[in-house]
Write a protein that holds these residues in place. Sequence first.
Motif, PDB file in Angstrom:
ATOM      1  N   GLY A   1      35.907  24.239  24.068  1.00 46.83           N
ATOM      2  CA  GLY A   1      36.544  23.050  24.616  1.00 46.83           C
ATOM      3  C   GLY A   1      35.525  21.963  24.922  1.00 46.83           C
ATOM      4  N   PHE A   2      34.392  22.370  25.520  1.00 46.32           N
ATOM      5  CA  PHE A   2      33.327  21.411  25.831  1.00 46.32           C
ATOM      6  C   PHE A   2      32.754  20.819  24.550  1.00 46.32           C
ATOM      7  N   LYS A   3      32.562  21.655  23.550  1.00 45.12           N
ATOM      8  CA  LYS A   3      32.032  21.201  22.270  1.00 45.12           C
ATOM      9  C   LYS A   3      33.010  20.221  21.607  1.00 45.12           C
ATOM     10  N   ALA A   4      34.300  20.526  21.660  1.00 38.38           N
ATOM     11  CA  ALA A   4      35.312  19.637  21.084  1.00 38.38           C
ATOM     12  C   ALA A   4      35.317  18.294  21.815  1.00 38.38           C
ATOM     13  N   PHE A   5      35.143  18.344  23.144  1.00 42.98           N
ATOM     14  CA  PHE A   5      35.087  17.116  23.936  1.00 42.98           C
ATOM     15  C   PHE A   5      33.901  16.250  23.521  1.00 42.98           C
ATOM     16  N   LEU A   6      32.745  16.869  23.352  1.00 37.04           N
ATOM     17  CA  LEU A   6      31.554  16.126  22.976  1.00 37.04           C
ATOM     18  C   LEU A   6      31.639  15.558  21.570  1.00 37.04           C
ATOM     19  N   MET A   7      32.331  16.234  20.685  1.00 39.09           N
ATOM     20  CA  MET A   7      32.392  15.801  19.295  1.00 39.09           C
ATOM     21  C   MET A   7      33.493  14.772  19.048  1.00 39.09           C
ATOM     22  N   ARG A   8      34.277  14.454  20.067  1.00 41.58           N
ATOM     23  CA  ARG A   8      35.291  13.422  19.912  1.00 41.58           C
ATOM     24  C   ARG A   8      34.620  12.105  19.594  1.00 41.58           C
TER      25      ARG A   8
END
Length: 162
Positions: free
Chosen positions: A12-19
Amino acid sequence: MSDQGKTSLWQGFKAFLMRGNVVDLAVAVVIGAAFTNIVNSVVEGLINPLVGAFGTQNLDSYTSCLKGPCEGTGDAATGVRILWGSVLGATLQFVITAAVVYFLMVLPMAKYLARLEARRKAKEGAHEVVEVTELEVLKDIRDALLAQRAQNEGTTPPPGQR
């Protein structure tokens, strides 16, 4: 915490950063920080000397005394001072920054996006004209075939199919 909980939290954190928004914001902050140095240089090297032609070159020295006696500077100052020169300097820096960002970044990008949108609409308009024309031709062919069939059978075509 379970392994699966850690994995989903990390994902989830990785997906947030890659937005795209987060990356765009990070780039904007870095460019804004670098741009601030340019604006500060323009204000200190160009605006302040122009203001200095009418008074002092340091805008921070422009003050008004609200409650006297106003004597001294820095921590040794007495009285209540309004430091309107500092506010003026910060306002000038903000206005210059906003103007440069608008005229060099926002306005050209808006014009570019408007041109792209106009091209897209022109392509869609041409495509719709072709589709409408083809549809009209097909309706005419259908009506002609129905009229021909009705003529061969000796009857008139039903209303709405002429």
